[in-house]
Design an enzyme around this catalytic site. Structure first.
Site, PDB file in Angstrom:
ATOM      1  N   GLU A 118       1.166  -1.331   0.145  1.00 60.32           N
ATOM      2  CA  GLU A 118       0.408  -0.132   0.041  1.00 60.32           C
ATOM      3  C   GLU A 118       1.081   1.338   0.295  1.00 60.32           C
ATOM      4  OE1 GLU A 118       2.010  -0.309   2.620  1.00 60.32           O
ATOM      5  OE2 GLU A 118       0.167  -1.523   3.112  1.00 60.32           O
ATOM      6  N   HIS A 160       6.578  -0.682  10.986  1.00 53.84           N
ATOM      7  CA  HIS A 160       6.666  -1.494  10.630  1.00 53.84           C
ATOM      8  C   HIS A 160       7.764  -1.851   9.770  1.00 53.84           C
ATOM      9  CE1 HIS A 160       2.208  -2.154  11.299  1.00 53.84           C
ATOM     10  NE2 HIS A 160       1.986  -1.521  10.856  1.00 53.84           N
ATOM     11  N   ASP A 196       0.633   1.434  19.280  1.00 56.66           N
ATOM     12  CA  ASP A 196      -0.037   0.951  18.294  1.00 56.66           C
ATOM     13  C   ASP A 196      -1.302  -0.080  17.995  1.00 56.66           C
ATOM     14  OD1 ASP A 196       0.553   3.068  14.970  1.00 56.66           O
ATOM     15  OD2 ASP A 196      -0.657   1.076  14.975  1.00 56.66           O
ATOM     16  N   HIS A 198      -1.557  -1.126  15.236  1.00 53.90           N
ATOM     17  CA  HIS A 198      -1.228  -2.213  14.372  1.00 53.90           C
ATOM     18  C   HIS A 198       0.085  -2.794  14.674  1.00 53.90           C
ATOM     19  CE1 HIS A 198      -3.314   0.213  11.740  1.00 53.90           C
ATOM     20  NE2 HIS A 198      -3.851  -1.088  11.381  1.00 53.90           N
ATOM     21  N   ASP A 285      -4.327   5.424  16.872  1.00 54.43           N
ATOM     22  CA  ASP A 285      -4.874   4.208  16.153  1.00 54.43           C
ATOM     23  C   ASP A 285      -6.218   3.441  16.778  1.00 54.43           C
ATOM     24  OD1 ASP A 285      -3.018   3.023  15.953  1.00 54.43           O
ATOM     25  OD2 ASP A 285      -2.698   2.627  13.574  1.00 54.43           O
ATOM     26  N   TYR A 324      -4.608   7.951  12.185  1.00 55.12           N
ATOM     27  CA  TYR A 324      -5.200   8.730  11.775  1.00 55.12           C
ATOM     28  C   TYR A 324      -6.326   9.063  11.278  1.00 55.12           C
ATOM     29  CZ  TYR A 324      -1.847   5.394  10.369  1.00 55.12           C
ATOM     30  OH  TYR A 324      -0.204   4.808  10.355  1.00 55.12           O
TER      31      TYR A 324
HETATM   32  C1  OKP Z   1       0.554   1.724   9.758  1.00 58.10           C
HETATM   33  B1  OKP Z   1       0.876   2.432  11.627  1.00 58.10           B
HETATM   34  C2  OKP Z   1      -6.842  -0.190   5.563  1.00 58.10           C
HETATM   35  C3  OKP Z   1      -5.458  -1.208   5.766  1.00 58.10           C
HETATM   36  C4  OKP Z   1      -4.211  -0.771   6.383  1.00 58.10           C
HETATM   37  C5  OKP Z   1      -1.998  -0.124   6.426  1.00 58.10           C
HETATM   38  C6  OKP Z   1      -2.424   0.111   7.449  1.00 58.10           C
HETATM   39  C7  OKP Z   1      -0.628   0.591   7.949  1.00 58.10           C
HETATM   40  C8  OKP Z   1      -0.804   1.162   9.204  1.00 58.10           C
HETATM   41  N1  OKP Z   1      -5.704   0.306   3.868  1.00 58.10           N
HETATM   42  N2  OKP Z   1      -3.518  -0.888   5.566  1.00 58.10           N
HETATM   43  O1  OKP Z   1       0.804   0.754  12.098  1.00 58.10           O
HETATM   44  O2  OKP Z   1      -0.294   3.136  11.989  1.00 58.10           O
HETATM   45 ZN    ZN Z   2      -1.615   1.630  13.503  1.00 59.87          ZN
END
Ligand code: OKP
Ligand code: ZN
Length: 343
Positions: A118, A160, A196, A198, A285, A324
């Site tokens: 992405e 990441h 975070d 993620h 997030d 975000y």
């Molecule tokens: C980066 B960080 C939405 C689906 C997720 C990538 C997320 C990256 C997150 N298009 N796509 O950890 O906040």
């Molecule tokens: Zn994230």
């Protein structure tokens, strides 16, 4: 609390993100840092300084040399190959790519160094990523100098970014760079706590076989959340790093009470490890209104989070990761820092 901020984050301004089969305006853009900075100023944080320029000597201890050269040269090589739009990987080494090695073709190299697709690479991306790295290093140095809390307003984010992998909006692993800098300046044991939404797969990649950096991450269950292929509770470290990695996958709609229980468990593991300093990968997030995530934290919950972190009594370098879509991200970040200062 001192804030380290570089305006050079603005050079990371991609036009495209591959999302749901379309190229959309990226969720991760310069407006994020502007909102966060404005909210910090509104909340009385006035000690905001630019980082020193440090270069990649710390990053070079964590990231692969070929990868760093790729980041530095990708845009020039991509445009020299005749491409006119942003760089997006196509073909990635996956299961049974038994003899994967960096190809000489720039399009192939782009896939070789990607862990997801992405994240378009643009002119200026490298410059902004280096500035974020500078913020992380200057923040760590402020802790080494004896200060208790410091915030690195890094953008682009970093958690990441793996040893030789970019993706998930990340290029250089700012949190790991801060931890390494603390170690280089005398700390024997440093913990990285990733709050975070993620999983911090890049940070886990970099620290997985180390016993001087304990990595803990609270995140959306990889069965249901990006980055999907890392972040399970069974991932506990490898070699001398066995036992120094702790993942806390959490389900959809996790509210503060359940989140706090996992956070307390992670903080207990960090205390048992004997950390001398803490690096917090702060993504907001986990907020209930985040457009790409699914936890249910509220704006006041972020202040509670800051208090739990400060209760460790450790010096804390907080490094900005995700969060975000809504202007509240600024207030949520400010609340974490206010909770630390009160706690
Ligand atoms: C980066 B960080 C939405 C689906 C997720 C990538 C997320 C990256 C997150 N298009 N796509 O950890 O906040
Ligand atoms: Zn994230």
């Amino acid at each position: 609390m001192r804030i380290i901020y570089s305006e050079d984050h603005k050079f990371r301004d991609a036009k495209t993100e591959l999302h749901g089969g379309e190229l959309v305006k990226p969720f991760e853009g310069p407006f994020r840092a502007e909102w966060i900075l404005a909210a910090l100023q509104e909340n009385g944080f006035s000690d905001i300084v630019a980082p020193e320029a440090h270069g990649l000597s710390v990053a070079g201890k964590l990231h692969d040399a070929g990868y760093l050269e790729f980041l530095e040269t990708i845009w020039e090589r991509w445009t020299a190959a005749g491409f006119t739009s942003e760089a997006i990987p196509i073909s990635l080494p996956v299961r049974r790519s038994y003899h994967a090695r960096p190809p000489k073709n720039i399009d192939g190299l782009l896939g070789y160094y990607a862990n997801s697709v992405e994240t378009s690479i643009t002119d200026g991306t490298y410059r902004a990523a280096v500035a974020a790295n500078d913020c992380a290093i200057s923040a760590a140095d402020h802790i080494t100098a004896g200060n208790r809390h410091v915030f690195a307003l890094c953008r682009p984010p970093g958690h990441h970014a793996g040893i030789d992998l970019f993706g998930g909006y990340c290029f250089l692993n700012n949190a790991a760079i801060a931890a390494q800098r603390l170690i280089d300046h005398g700390a024997a044991k440093v913990a990285i706590l990733d709050v975070d939404f993620h999983h911090g797969n890049g940070t886990q990649d970099i620290t997985y076989e180390r016993d001087d950096i304990f990595f803990a991450s609270l995140h959306g269950d990889p069965d249901d959340a990006f980055p999907y292929f890392w972040g399970h509770a069974e991932e506990t470290g490898k070699g001398r790093g066995e036992g120094f990695n702790a993942n806390f996958p959490l389900p959809r709609n996790t509210p503060w009470n359940a989140y706090r229980a996992a956070l307390e468990s992670a903080m207990k593991r960090i205390a048992d490890f004997g950390a001398e300093a803490l690096v917090v990968s702060l993504g907001v997030d986990t907020f209930e209104k985040d457009p790409i995530s699914f936890f249910r934290l509220t704006t006041p919950d972020f202040q509670r989070m800051g208090a739990v972190l400060a209760a460790s009594d450790l010096p804390i370098v907080t490094v900005m990761e995700g969060g975000y879509g809504v202007t509240e991200i600024g207030h949520n970040v400010a609340n974490v820092l206010l909770g630390m200062e009160d706690g």
